[in-house]
Design a protein around this motif. Structure first.
Motif, short mmCIF file in Angstrom:
data_model
loop_
_atom_site.label_atom_id
_atom_site.label_comp_id
_atom_site.label_asym_id
_atom_site.label_seq_id
_atom_site.Cartn_x
_atom_site.Cartn_y
_atom_site.Cartn_z
N UNK A 55 78.82 67.89 7.50
CA UNK A 55 78.67 67.82 8.95
C UNK A 55 79.62 66.83 9.61
N UNK A 56 80.17 65.89 8.84
CA UNK A 56 81.01 64.84 9.40
C UNK A 56 80.24 63.65 9.93
N UNK A 57 78.92 63.67 9.82
CA UNK A 57 78.08 62.58 10.34
C UNK A 57 77.90 61.53 9.23
N UNK A 58 78.74 60.51 9.21
CA UNK A 58 78.73 59.48 8.17
C UNK A 58 78.18 58.19 8.75
N UNK A 59 77.23 57.59 8.06
CA UNK A 59 76.63 56.32 8.50
C UNK A 59 77.29 55.17 7.74
N UNK A 60 78.29 54.54 8.35
CA UNK A 60 79.07 53.52 7.67
C UNK A 60 78.30 52.22 7.45
N UNK A 61 77.17 52.06 8.11
CA UNK A 61 76.39 50.84 7.96
C UNK A 61 75.32 50.95 6.89
N UNK A 62 75.22 52.09 6.24
CA UNK A 62 74.13 52.31 5.30
C UNK A 62 74.43 51.64 3.96
#
Length: 456
Positions: A273-280
């Motif tokens: 989807x391209x939805x990446x959570x860089x803070x995870x």
């Protein structure tokens, strides 16, 4: 090298259930009895470590196991006021650990081998410079039914620290531990030539229980209390991800290939989807990952070309398969590359770990990945190349041309700046990893044979 301790079977002999269905079934039944398990699944197990070994076929092949690794799972509940200790022997292997998890398959804490202070009179053979062949190798770890107060550093070698407790809080009334053995020494069995760790339960009234009595008190035959996505993405969701109307039919396999770091579950799905959570949190995306590893993965599609060639520099690692006398320092504790199916069935086709990969004079590897029918005749050790299979049914669910390639970096040393552990933002792996970054090319069988001739 001939790989020992691993039995192989045809790639057509696959687990056909989806992981969601598998989880649903497991949530309603108790583990198989010891006798029944021995008839259908090879490898040691006992009343505490009742689920496993997980590895490549013919073992339990789920949750993306490394095929050179063996995992066992224990589900239990420590009685109120009681204390649980795990008494074991350090394995003859590259690595071992105890790791606790929540009910979504996310890691809580890892107690890696080198952190464990051995019992009096014993040594820890996983510490740099230690004798690996010592007969005195006992340890004890306390299982604490509480959550961690702060998150531990993960994926890096924390030399000098000691850890003889593991936090294993209950979720839905159930506690979960996984025990792992990586790359057992030559001629050692799945558990690295030693028994599985034994539970020692001390009740509130002082009674000490071991063996079957401890298992009964800990309720180790209880059904799993896990969410349906703990072992994989539901097939209905997976179908939506690979069938997006605005994407090509090879999506998300692109040229040039894009390698993704492993973050949380949202970011895992974000590959599509391209939805990446860089803070995870790193290495928490699923499915029961080992936090001592950091991962990169890419999705390939043979419609771009039936043969995939990967080339990069190999990090240094200890050499243990042949039973080296001492444990050595290196850039990583362990490195591997795996060919997998989909996030729906979380099955591994096969893997190669560092000692199985031939290197050229500059320390570079060349690995060819294809179906058996497309394997170049020179894709073999004697010609300086390693080979991994793609499954004939691709992702094992909907697309016969899809495979997932995954690379592990374990316990990186502080001075190895090109480790996956130092890739903080998805999409920056090539910049950080430099010559260790895997360059991927699609090609044809005969092109490999003519480009890299071999007269051996």
């Amino acid at each position: 090298m001939t790989r020992c301790n691993r039995k192989t079977s045809s790639l057509t002999k696959k687990i056909s259930w989806t992981s969601a269905a598998f989880a649903a079934v497991l949530a309603t039944v108790s583990p198989l009895t010891q006798a029944a398990n021995e008839q259908v699944i090879p490898g040691p197990r006992d009343c505490f470590w009742a689920r496993g070994p997980v590895s490549a076929d013919p073992y339990v092949n789920i949750a993306y196991p490394d095929s050179s690794v063996f995992y066992w799972a224990a589900m239990f509940t420590v009685p109120d006021g009681a204390r649980l200790d795990m008494a074991g022997e350090f394995a003859h292997s590259r690595y071992q650990s105890l790791i606790s998890y929540d009910n979504r398959g996310r890691p809580v804490e890892s107690v890696a081998d080198y952190l464990i202070e051995p019992n009096k009179g014993s040594i820890n053979p996983f510490r740099a410079g230690a004798r690996r062949d010592s007969r005195h190798r006992d340890y004890t770890i306390e299982v604490v039914g509480q959550a961690l107060s702060t998150q531990n550093v993960e994926g890096k070698n924390l030399a000098g620290l000691k850890r003889n407790k593991i936090h294993a809080p209950a979720f839905s009334g159930q506690q979960a531990l996984l025990y792992r053995i990586y790359a057992p020494d030559d001629k050692a069995n799945e558990s690295g030539g030693v028994d599985l760790p034994k539970p020692v339960l001390t009740l509130a009234d002082g009674r000490r229980l071991t063996g079957s009595e401890a298992c009964k008190a800990l309720k180790t035959n209880q059904p799993l209390q896990i969410t349906l996505d703990a072992l994989g993405i539901p097939t209905s969701q997976y179908r939506e991800l690979i069938s997006q109307p605005d994407k090509p039919d090879t999506w998300p396999a692109v040229i040039p290939a894009k390698w993704h770091i492993q973050l949380d579950r949202k970011s895992l799905i974000g590959i599509y989807t391209g939805d990446i959570n860089y803070e995870s949190r790193r290495s928490a995306g699923g499915f029961y990952p080992n936090p001592d590893n950091n991962y990169i993965r890419t999705i390939v599609n043979r419609r771009h070309g039936p043969v995939v060639v990967i080339r990069a520099k190999m990090p240094t690692t200890p050499k243990t398969f042949d039973g080296d006398k001492k444990m050595t320092d290196a850039q990583l504790r362990y490195w591997s590359i795996c060919s997998n199916q989909s996030f729906a069935n979380t099955r591994v086709n096969d893997c190669l770990f560092d000692e199985e990969v031939p290197l050229d004079q500059n320390g570079y590897y060349t690995i060819v990945i294809s179906r058996e029918a497309d394997r170049p005749r020179n894709a073999r050790q004697e010609c300086g190349m390693a080979w991994l299979p793609m499954a004939d049914d691709g992702d094992g669910v909907f697309d016969k041309d899809v495979s997932i390639i995954q690379i592990r970096n374990m316990l990186a040393s502080d001075d190895f700046k090109q480790a996956i552990q130092n890739v903080e933002i998805d999409g920056t792996a090539e910049e950080v990893m430099g010559e260790y970054y895997p360059q991927l090319m699609y090609t044809m069988t005969n092109a490999v044979e003519v480009a890299m001739p071999c007269n051996t």
